[in-house]
Design a protein around this motif. Sequence first.
Motif, PDB file in Angstrom:
ATOM      1  N   TYR A 156     -15.375 -11.435  35.078  1.00 23.94           N
ATOM      2  CA  TYR A 156     -14.258 -10.773  35.754  1.00 23.94           C
ATOM      3  C   TYR A 156     -14.415 -10.888  37.267  1.00 23.94           C
ATOM      4  CZ  TYR A 156     -13.779  -8.332  31.233  1.00 23.94           C
ATOM      5  OH  TYR A 156     -13.640  -8.027  29.903  1.00 23.94           O
ATOM      6  N   LEU A 157     -13.292 -11.044  37.952  1.00 25.68           N
ATOM      7  CA  LEU A 157     -13.290 -11.017  39.409  1.00 25.68           C
ATOM      8  C   LEU A 157     -12.654  -9.713  39.873  1.00 25.68           C
ATOM      9  CD1 LEU A 157     -13.851 -12.512  42.096  1.00 25.68           C
ATOM     10  CD2 LEU A 157     -11.490 -13.353  41.981  1.00 25.68           C
ATOM     11  N   ALA A 158     -13.392  -8.947  40.661  1.00 31.34           N
ATOM     12  CA  ALA A 158     -12.864  -7.704  41.223  1.00 31.34           C
ATOM     13  C   ALA A 158     -12.101  -8.024  42.500  1.00 31.34           C
ATOM     14  CB  ALA A 158     -14.003  -6.733  41.521  1.00 31.34           C
ATOM     15  N   THR A 159     -10.869  -7.536  42.594  1.00 30.83           N
ATOM     16  CA  THR A 159     -10.048  -7.787  43.778  1.00 30.83           C
ATOM     17  C   THR A 159      -9.452  -6.484  44.293  1.00 30.83           C
ATOM     18  OG1 THR A 159      -8.032  -8.190  42.489  1.00 30.83           O
ATOM     19  CG2 THR A 159      -9.440 -10.091  42.959  1.00 30.83           C
ATOM     20  N   ASN A 160      -9.000  -6.543  45.530  1.00 33.92           N
ATOM     21  CA  ASN A 160      -8.335  -5.405  46.164  1.00 33.92           C
ATOM     22  C   ASN A 160      -6.885  -5.800  46.410  1.00 33.92           C
ATOM     23  OD1 ASN A 160      -7.312  -3.434  47.878  1.00 33.92           O
ATOM     24  ND2 ASN A 160      -9.215  -3.206  49.026  1.00 33.92           N
ATOM     25  N   THR A 161      -5.973  -5.168  45.685  1.00 35.18           N
ATOM     26  CA  THR A 161      -4.548  -5.436  45.839  1.00 35.18           C
ATOM     27  C   THR A 161      -3.857  -4.174  46.323  1.00 35.18           C
ATOM     28  OG1 THR A 161      -4.656  -7.014  43.998  1.00 35.18           O
ATOM     29  CG2 THR A 161      -2.463  -6.277  44.700  1.00 35.18           C
ATOM     30  N   ASP A 162      -3.434  -4.193  47.578  1.00 34.64           N
ATOM     31  CA  ASP A 162      -2.762  -3.029  48.175  1.00 34.64           C
ATOM     32  C   ASP A 162      -3.589  -1.756  48.013  1.00 34.64           C
ATOM     33  OD1 ASP A 162      -0.572  -4.597  48.906  1.00 34.64           O
ATOM     34  OD2 ASP A 162       0.399  -4.302  46.965  1.00 34.64           O
ATOM     35  N   GLY A 163      -4.902  -1.890  48.183  1.00 40.56           N
ATOM     36  CA  GLY A 163      -5.781  -0.730  48.102  1.00 40.56           C
ATOM     37  C   GLY A 163      -6.239  -0.385  46.704  1.00 40.56           C
ATOM     38  N   ASN A 164      -5.763  -1.122  45.699  1.00 40.95           N
ATOM     39  CA  ASN A 164      -6.162  -0.876  44.314  1.00 40.95           C
ATOM     40  C   ASN A 164      -7.232  -1.891  43.918  1.00 40.95           C
ATOM     41  OD1 ASN A 164      -6.215   0.041  41.637  1.00 40.95           O
ATOM     42  ND2 ASN A 164      -4.663  -1.457  41.028  1.00 40.95           N
ATOM     43  N   VAL A 165      -8.459  -1.416  43.754  1.00 39.93           N
ATOM     44  CA  VAL A 165      -9.573  -2.298  43.402  1.00 39.93           C
ATOM     45  C   VAL A 165      -9.760  -2.282  41.891  1.00 39.93           C
ATOM     46  CG1 VAL A 165     -12.029  -2.765  43.679  1.00 39.93           C
ATOM     47  CG2 VAL A 165     -10.696  -1.893  45.615  1.00 39.93           C
ATOM     48  N   ALA A 166      -9.733  -3.469  41.285  1.00 40.46           N
ATOM     49  CA  ALA A 166      -9.857  -3.569  39.829  1.00 40.46           C
ATOM     50  C   ALA A 166     -10.194  -5.003  39.450  1.00 40.46           C
ATOM     51  CB  ALA A 166      -8.550  -3.142  39.154  1.00 40.46           C
ATOM     52  N   PHE A 167     -10.578  -5.198  38.190  1.00 38.67           N
ATOM     53  CA  PHE A 167     -10.741  -6.546  37.660  1.00 38.67           C
ATOM     54  C   PHE A 167      -9.344  -7.111  37.410  1.00 38.67           C
ATOM     55  CE2 PHE A 167     -14.978  -5.144  35.647  1.00 38.67           C
ATOM     56  CZ  PHE A 167     -15.701  -5.624  36.728  1.00 38.67           C
ATOM     57  N   THR A 168      -9.021  -8.226  38.060  1.00 39.39           N
ATOM     58  CA  THR A 168      -7.672  -8.784  37.915  1.00 39.39           C
ATOM     59  C   THR A 168      -7.650 -10.146  37.244  1.00 39.39           C
ATOM     60  OG1 THR A 168      -7.838  -9.629  40.183  1.00 39.39           O
ATOM     61  CG2 THR A 168      -6.702  -7.518  39.864  1.00 39.39           C
ATOM     62  N   THR A 169      -8.746 -10.870  37.277  1.00 36.34           N
ATOM     63  CA  THR A 169      -8.814 -12.137  36.550  1.00 36.34           C
ATOM     64  C   THR A 169     -10.049 -12.114  35.666  1.00 36.34           C
ATOM     65  OG1 THR A 169     -10.073 -13.240  38.321  1.00 36.34           O
ATOM     66  CG2 THR A 169      -7.669 -13.408  38.402  1.00 36.34           C
ATOM     67  N   SER A 170      -9.958 -12.757  34.520  1.00 40.46           N
ATOM     68  CA  SER A 170     -11.077 -12.726  33.580  1.00 40.46           C
ATOM     69  C   SER A 170     -11.095 -13.993  32.742  1.00 40.46           C
ATOM     70  CB  SER A 170     -10.970 -11.500  32.665  1.00 40.46           C
ATOM     71  OG  SER A 170      -9.801 -11.582  31.865  1.00 40.46           O
ATOM     72  N   GLY A 171     -12.194 -14.199  32.053  1.00 47.30           N
ATOM     73  CA  GLY A 171     -12.325 -15.345  31.168  1.00 47.30           C
ATOM     74  C   GLY A 171     -13.495 -15.140  30.227  1.00 47.30           C
ATOM     75  N   VAL A 172     -13.658 -16.075  29.314  1.00 47.17           N
ATOM     76  CA  VAL A 172     -14.695 -15.981  28.287  1.00 47.17           C
ATOM     77  C   VAL A 172     -15.869 -16.887  28.642  1.00 47.17           C
ATOM     78  CG1 VAL A 172     -15.242 -16.348  25.858  1.00 47.17           C
ATOM     79  CG2 VAL A 172     -13.005 -15.429  26.510  1.00 47.17           C
ATOM     80  N   LEU A 173     -17.052 -16.304  28.681  1.00 50.19           N
ATOM     81  CA  LEU A 173     -18.275 -17.077  28.872  1.00 50.19           C
ATOM     82  C   LEU A 173     -18.826 -17.509  27.515  1.00 50.19           C
ATOM     83  CD1 LEU A 173     -20.452 -18.088  30.896  1.00 50.19           C
ATOM     84  CD2 LEU A 173     -21.642 -15.906  30.518  1.00 50.19           C
ATOM     85  N   ALA A 174     -18.824 -16.594  26.556  1.00 45.86           N
ATOM     86  CA  ALA A 174     -19.272 -16.887  25.191  1.00 45.86           C
ATOM     87  C   ALA A 174     -18.670 -15.848  24.256  1.00 45.86           C
ATOM     88  CB  ALA A 174     -20.794 -16.859  25.100  1.00 45.86           C
ATOM     89  N   ASN A 175     -18.384 -16.267  23.021  1.00 48.61           N
ATOM     90  CA  ASN A 175     -17.833 -15.316  22.047  1.00 48.61           C
ATOM     91  C   ASN A 175     -18.125 -15.816  20.638  1.00 48.61           C
ATOM     92  OD1 ASN A 175     -16.399 -13.535  20.475  1.00 48.61           O
ATOM     93  ND2 ASN A 175     -14.546 -13.598  21.727  1.00 48.61           N
ATOM     94  N   THR A 176     -19.189 -15.299  20.045  1.00 51.34           N
ATOM     95  CA  THR A 176     -19.502 -15.662  18.663  1.00 51.34           C
ATOM     96  C   THR A 176     -18.819 -14.718  17.683  1.00 51.34           C
ATOM     97  OG1 THR A 176     -21.484 -14.272  18.553  1.00 51.34           O
ATOM     98  CG2 THR A 176     -21.766 -16.507  19.392  1.00 51.34           C
ATOM     99  N   ILE A 177     -18.295 -13.611  18.183  1.00 52.81           N
ATOM    100  CA  ILE A 177     -17.682 -12.602  17.315  1.00 52.81           C
ATOM    101  C   ILE A 177     -16.292 -13.043  16.875  1.00 52.81           C
ATOM    102  CG2 ILE A 177     -16.866 -10.212  17.203  1.00 52.81           C
ATOM    103  CD1 ILE A 177     -19.160  -9.553  19.207  1.00 52.81           C
ATOM    104  N   ASN A 178     -15.472 -13.450  17.832  1.00 54.38           N
ATOM    105  CA  ASN A 178     -14.134 -13.936  17.511  1.00 54.38           C
ATOM    106  C   ASN A 178     -14.089 -15.453  17.413  1.00 54.38           C
ATOM    107  OD1 ASN A 178     -13.561 -11.475  19.777  1.00 54.38           O
ATOM    108  ND2 ASN A 178     -12.674 -11.252  17.743  1.00 54.38           N
TER     109      ASN A 178
END
Length: 252
Positions: A124-146
């Motif tokens: 996840y990439l944490a970003t600041n958008t208009d003062g709102n800090v949150a994870f806004t982009t994400s992706g999968v590194l590994a997933n054996t469950i799904n």
Amino acid sequence: MKKIFLYILAGSLCFTACKKDDEVETFVEPDDIAVRNSYDDQAIQKFMNDNYLDSQGNIKAFSSTDTSDDNEKKLSELSPQKLSSGVIYIVRNGAQPTSGVTLETNPEATNATQIRTMMRANYYLATNTDGNVAFTTSGVLANTINGSGSPLTDPLFYYVKKKTMTDATTDAAKLRSYYEIEGLQEGLKYFKGYANLSDGDAYNLQGVIIVPSRAAFGRDAHYNYTGYSLKNNCFVFNFQIYKANPRPVSEQ
């Protein structure tokens, strides 16, 4: 003629103002590493408030429309432990082996542990958008469950073989830090693994490890895991250690 000119000028100003209002501000990575660290910590806290663990230990986001999760505890209410590196780990109650195997996650140790794990690992990439800090982009590194449904042995971001480094053609790729996520290794020390679960056994995830970017790749060069840069990204690991044994010499 003057009126026509004034109308054109007014229309032009209105168009310019409207255009500025409609523009979406593009996030710019801060130069100051302290600001990046602050974004990570704030976004991680928000993530822990917005998610819970289901009956099998999977991380789930709270729903704003479904009331079935109203009584679930937030990750932030499950006794998360924060290390000096910024790494946070959550040990899930009732999901640990009764007499588990202690994990030696130092890759250079003579008794280093080889793991076989069911895991969902996201970045996840944490970003600041208009003062709102949150994870806004994400992706999968590994997933054996799904994904494959089968446990994974020594994922590269946990342990890289010596031959991989010695065969590398760049100085950066000859270093463990190019492949391994130190924050994951650090967090795993606080868990115990099962000695020999069968690959076919139903998973019951043991917990969560959240790694801020400063305890992952930070701003350094790294192995191409996804085709995208993982610099400044945080990582969330949701896992169960099916097997934990000393790593055979042939696998080092």
